[in-house]
Design a protein around this motif. Structure first.
Motif, PDB file in Angstrom:
ATOM      1  N   THR A  13     -49.362  98.936  57.598  1.00  8.49           N
ATOM      2  CA  THR A  13     -48.686  98.640  56.327  1.00  8.49           C
ATOM      3  C   THR A  13     -49.303  99.449  55.186  1.00  8.49           C
ATOM      4  OG1 THR A  13     -48.265  96.403  57.130  1.00  8.49           O
ATOM      5  CG2 THR A  13     -48.008  96.768  54.777  1.00  8.49           C
ATOM      6  N   VAL A  14     -50.634  99.522  55.139  1.00  9.31           N
ATOM      7  CA  VAL A  14     -51.303 100.298  54.080  1.00  9.31           C
ATOM      8  C   VAL A  14     -50.879 101.765  54.157  1.00  9.31           C
ATOM      9  CG1 VAL A  14     -53.536 101.189  53.290  1.00  9.31           C
ATOM     10  CG2 VAL A  14     -53.306  98.772  53.851  1.00  9.31           C
ATOM     11  N   LEU A  15     -50.912 102.330  55.358  1.00  2.05           N
ATOM     12  CA  LEU A  15     -50.630 103.756  55.500  1.00  2.05           C
ATOM     13  C   LEU A  15     -49.150 104.076  55.260  1.00  2.05           C
ATOM     14  CD1 LEU A  15     -52.978 104.440  58.549  1.00  2.05           C
ATOM     15  CD2 LEU A  15     -53.297 105.220  56.205  1.00  2.05           C
ATOM     16  N   TRP A  16     -48.265 103.222  55.735  1.00  2.00           N
ATOM     17  CA  TRP A  16     -46.836 103.442  55.476  1.00  2.00           C
ATOM     18  C   TRP A  16     -46.533 103.343  53.986  1.00  2.00           C
ATOM     19  CZ3 TRP A  16     -43.008 105.696  57.764  1.00  2.00           C
ATOM     20  CH2 TRP A  16     -42.970 105.784  59.160  1.00  2.00           C
ATOM     21  N   THR A  17     -47.151 102.351  53.322  1.00  2.00           N
ATOM     22  CA  THR A  17     -46.896 102.185  51.889  1.00  2.00           C
ATOM     23  C   THR A  17     -47.381 103.411  51.121  1.00  2.00           C
ATOM     24  OG1 THR A  17     -47.223  99.807  52.131  1.00  2.00           O
ATOM     25  CG2 THR A  17     -47.252 100.672  49.893  1.00  2.00           C
TER      26      THR A  17
ATOM     27  N   ILE B  49     -61.689  92.099  57.585  1.00  2.00           N
ATOM     28  CA  ILE B  49     -61.737  90.902  56.740  1.00  2.00           C
ATOM     29  C   ILE B  49     -60.349  90.686  56.137  1.00  2.00           C
ATOM     30  CG2 ILE B  49     -62.956  89.732  54.857  1.00  2.00           C
ATOM     31  CD1 ILE B  49     -64.927  90.700  56.863  1.00  2.00           C
ATOM     32  N   PRO B  50     -59.374  90.239  56.914  1.00  2.00           N
ATOM     33  CA  PRO B  50     -58.038  90.081  56.355  1.00  2.00           C
ATOM     34  C   PRO B  50     -57.948  88.849  55.450  1.00  2.00           C
ATOM     35  CG  PRO B  50     -58.033  89.639  58.718  1.00  2.00           C
ATOM     36  CD  PRO B  50     -59.450  89.858  58.307  1.00  2.00           C
ATOM     37  N   SER B  51     -58.078  89.080  54.152  1.00  2.00           N
ATOM     38  CA  SER B  51     -58.076  87.967  53.202  1.00  2.00           C
ATOM     39  C   SER B  51     -57.164  88.281  52.040  1.00  2.00           C
ATOM     40  CB  SER B  51     -59.497  87.733  52.678  1.00  2.00           C
ATOM     41  OG  SER B  51     -59.470  86.964  51.501  1.00  2.00           O
ATOM     42  N   ALA B  52     -56.486  87.246  51.516  1.00  2.00           N
ATOM     43  CA  ALA B  52     -55.639  87.443  50.342  1.00  2.00           C
ATOM     44  C   ALA B  52     -56.481  87.774  49.111  1.00  2.00           C
ATOM     45  CB  ALA B  52     -54.795  86.207  50.078  1.00  2.00           C
ATOM     46  N   GLY B  53     -57.798  87.602  49.212  1.00  2.00           N
ATOM     47  CA  GLY B  53     -58.665  87.969  48.090  1.00  2.00           C
ATOM     48  C   GLY B  53     -58.737  89.470  47.885  1.00  2.00           C
TER      49      GLY B  53
ATOM     50  N   PHE C 204     -50.912 101.106  46.758  1.00  2.00           N
ATOM     51  CA  PHE C 204     -50.713 101.005  48.206  1.00  2.00           C
ATOM     52  C   PHE C 204     -51.697 100.005  48.809  1.00  2.00           C
ATOM     53  CE2 PHE C 204     -53.988 104.223  47.655  1.00  2.00           C
ATOM     54  CZ  PHE C 204     -54.912 103.906  48.631  1.00  2.00           C
ATOM     55  N   SER C 205     -52.851  99.910  48.146  1.00  2.00           N
ATOM     56  CA  SER C 205     -53.897  99.034  48.684  1.00  2.00           C
ATOM     57  C   SER C 205     -53.546  97.556  48.560  1.00  2.00           C
ATOM     58  CB  SER C 205     -55.207  99.318  47.952  1.00  2.00           C
ATOM     59  OG  SER C 205     -55.017  99.157  46.559  1.00  2.00           O
ATOM     60  N   THR C 206     -52.548  97.238  47.718  1.00  2.00           N
ATOM     61  CA  THR C 206     -52.215  95.817  47.568  1.00  2.00           C
ATOM     62  C   THR C 206     -51.627  95.251  48.861  1.00  2.00           C
ATOM     63  OG1 THR C 206     -50.094  96.413  46.594  1.00  2.00           O
ATOM     64  CG2 THR C 206     -51.872  95.903  45.068  1.00  2.00           C
ATOM     65  N   ALA C 207     -51.326  96.140  49.824  1.00  2.00           N
ATOM     66  CA  ALA C 207     -50.859  95.646  51.127  1.00  2.00           C
ATOM     67  C   ALA C 207     -51.889  94.703  51.749  1.00  2.00           C
ATOM     68  CB  ALA C 207     -50.584  96.824  52.063  1.00  2.00           C
ATOM     69  N   ILE C 208     -53.161  94.940  51.423  1.00  2.00           N
ATOM     70  CA  ILE C 208     -54.173  94.076  52.042  1.00  2.00           C
ATOM     71  C   ILE C 208     -54.129  92.657  51.486  1.00  2.00           C
ATOM     72  CG2 ILE C 208     -55.757  95.948  52.647  1.00  2.00           C
ATOM     73  CD1 ILE C 208     -57.438  95.010  50.215  1.00  2.00           C
TER      74      ILE C 208
ATOM     75  N   LEU D  50     -44.217  97.985  48.540  1.00  2.00           N
ATOM     76  CA  LEU D  50     -43.567  99.035  47.743  1.00  2.00           C
ATOM     77  C   LEU D  50     -42.877  98.442  46.524  1.00  2.00           C
ATOM     78  CD1 LEU D  50     -41.751 101.636  50.026  1.00  2.00           C
ATOM     79  CD2 LEU D  50     -43.495 102.075  48.306  1.00  2.00           C
ATOM     80  N   SER D  51     -42.279  97.263  46.687  1.00  2.00           N
ATOM     81  CA  SER D  51     -41.611  96.623  45.563  1.00  2.00           C
ATOM     82  C   SER D  51     -42.607  96.279  44.469  1.00  2.00           C
ATOM     83  CB  SER D  51     -40.902  95.341  46.019  1.00  2.00           C
ATOM     84  OG  SER D  51     -39.963  95.635  47.003  1.00  2.00           O
ATOM     85  N   CYS D  52     -43.815  95.910  44.874  1.00  2.00           N
ATOM     86  CA  CYS D  52     -44.847  95.592  43.880  1.00  2.00           C
ATOM     87  C   CYS D  52     -45.446  96.866  43.288  1.00  2.00           C
ATOM     88  CB  CYS D  52     -45.955  94.758  44.512  1.00  2.00           C
ATOM     89  SG  CYS D  52     -45.398  93.150  45.063  1.00  2.00           S
ATOM     90  N   VAL D  53     -45.548  97.912  44.123  1.00  2.00           N
ATOM     91  CA  VAL D  53     -46.129  99.170  43.639  1.00  2.00           C
ATOM     92  C   VAL D  53     -45.207  99.821  42.609  1.00  2.00           C
ATOM     93  CG1 VAL D  53     -46.755 101.522  44.327  1.00  2.00           C
ATOM     94  CG2 VAL D  53     -47.408  99.589  45.753  1.00  2.00           C
TER      95      VAL D  53
END
Lengths: 50, 414
Positions: free
Chosen positions: B251-255, B89-93, B231-235, B40-43
């Motif tokens: 996290t995605v859905l809460w954000t 595919i949990p990746s920081a990419g 919100f998708s940046t949670a991934i 949320l802080s980034c969004v």
């Protein structure tokens, strides 16, 4: 739904985005694809690779 | 899409083991609450509300809330796709790693390009909005103010002045307070009933009004999707979340849920509280707040918003420089460019990547605002579409039994 939304958006913006995407696709075809072994290597965290 | 992966090839074949000198993987130490607050802080939903939403007020008038509501419903479906792919595919990419792994490297490349369009334009768009909220203390051209914010954000990025958790939290609280004050003032000065939200009318600035139809909502849907984008940046945190198979989706859905609340409630309040339709369609939230509350509160809220926008600019430049840094790591460019994007300065900041985001960003502040907003809307819609298509591949033979959060009501391919 998203596909339909795309068709309803501003034409100038669509043209700009499509142009950028076409240039990027040409870059893929002529540069990245012939170098599949050494370019555009998507990395995954180690605990997700198996 | 000619380069789709052979489903019999295991994921590890696409993503070879990292070499011994590669950076170590990130530590999994974030829970759902931490991940949601960080995202949320980034969004920075307030920057969307106060910079992007005024464009919607000018084109949709009283239908603005309806458009954001419909956009949010679409985003819920998109969030399901992100959640499923993010847990598979949990990746920081982020998007391009997920889509590239599931639907082929070319699809991943297209997703990367759409993401790049978004991350290059959004900081400039947000920065251009600064001047309106600095107006109570200084009158400055929006383009000049935007370019100045971008340059300041670039300098902050070069010095790697990352906001620490406390500072980020304070800015988030300021944003939420500003949104809450606007909501309170709007509802307490209500001029029209809730039914006005269901009748699209826009003012033309001279006292006359004209109706707004569903076609106008669809035409503005790119912008409406863009409002809650982020919100998708949670991934991106999925390599740092504990138990990612469960917590990425939460996290995605809460954000998304919190972003929608923080944006939609003030939008409804402004719609019912604007003194007339011309004032609503002008979309000058700063003036509306000043009119409702008097100059002191109006100035306070405006400065809170300006601070939130500047913080958002800094966070975005720093965050987006990492996208270019990652593209160099994944060898998307000729070798000299890959090396350049990966070069760190003495503050451990990827300085060339930061300049490559910041300087064009300052230049983009001089491009017409509407064009930037519309291009971003198209790129966001295209990005979501590609992610949605890729989510179908997560039901293919190779991936359908893989442990992951699975979205409800989705088809199951053989």
């Amino acid at each position: 739904m998203l596909g339909y939304v795309l068709t309803q958006l501003d034409l100038t913006a669509l043209a700009w985005t499509a142009g950028i995407t076409v240039v990027a696709s040409l870059y893929w075809v002529f540069y990245l694809r012939p170098r599949q072994d050494s370019r555009w290597i998507i990395t995954l965290p180690e605990d997700q690779q198996s | 899409m000619t380069d789709t992966l052979d489903p019999t090839i295991p994921v590890s074949a696409v993503a070879p083991q990292a070499p011994a000198d590669a950076p170590k993987r990130l530590s999994r130490s974030l829970g759902v609450v931490g991940g949601t607050l960080l995202t949320l802080s980034c969004v920075t939903p307030a920057s969307s509300l106060f910079v992007i939403v005024p464009d919607l007020f000018s084109s949709l008038g009283t239908y603005t809330a309806m458009a954001i509501g419909i956009g949010s419903l679409i985003c819920i479906a998109v969030a399901f796709c992100y959640s499923e792919l993010g847990t598979l595919i949990p990746s920081a990419g982020g998007e391009y790693a997920m889509v590239g792994t599931l639907a082929g490297r070319f699809a991943g490349w297209l997703v990367f390009i759409q993401s790049l369009i978004v991350v290059m334009i959004v900081p400039s768009l947000i920065a251009i909005g600064t001047s309106e909220y600095l107006a109570p203390i200084v009158d400055v051209d929006p383009r000049i103010a935007g370019a100045a914010v971008m340059i300041a954000a670039t300098v902050a990025g070069l010095l790697d002045l990352r906001a620490n958790a406390w500072l980020t939290g304070i800015f988030l609280v300021l944003e939420v307070i500003a949104c809450a004050v606007v909501s309170f003032l709007g509802f307490s000065h209500s001029e029209r009933g809730a039914s006005s939200l269901l009748h699209g009318v826009v003012g033309d600035g001279s006292g006359a009004t004209s109706p707004v139809g569903m076609a106008a909502i669809l035409a503005a849907m790119g912008t409406a999707l863009f409002v809650t984008q982020g919100f998708s940046t949670a991934i991106y945190l999925s390599e740092e979340l504990e138990n990612p198979r469960r917590n990425v989706a939460r996290t995605v859905l809460w954000t998304l849920g919190l972003s929608v609340v923080v944006i939609l409630v003030p939008v409804i309040a402004i719609t019912v509280g604007a003194p007339d339709l011309d004032a609503l369609s002008a979309g000058n939230i700063s003036e509306l707040v000043a009119g409702w509350s008097g100059s002191a509160v109006g100035t306070f809220v405006s400065l809170c918003i300006a601070l939130a926008i500047i913080n958002a600019g800094i966070v975005m430049v720093i965050q987006n420089s990492r996208v270019l840094f990652a593209s160099g790591r994944d060898k998307a460019w000729p070798e000299p460019a890959n090396k350049a994007f990966g070069t760190l300065n003495r503050f451990s900041a990827p300085w060339i990547s930061t300049l490559a985001v910041g300087i064009p960003g300052a230049a983009l502040c001089f491009v017409p605002n509407d064009l930037l907003t519309n291009i971003t809307g198209v790129a966001v819609a295209a990005l979501y579409l590609l992610v949605a298509v890729a989510s179908l591949f997560s039901r293919s033979k190779h991936h359908k039994n893989a442990p992951a959060w699975r979205q409800p009501l989705c088809c199951r391919s053989p």
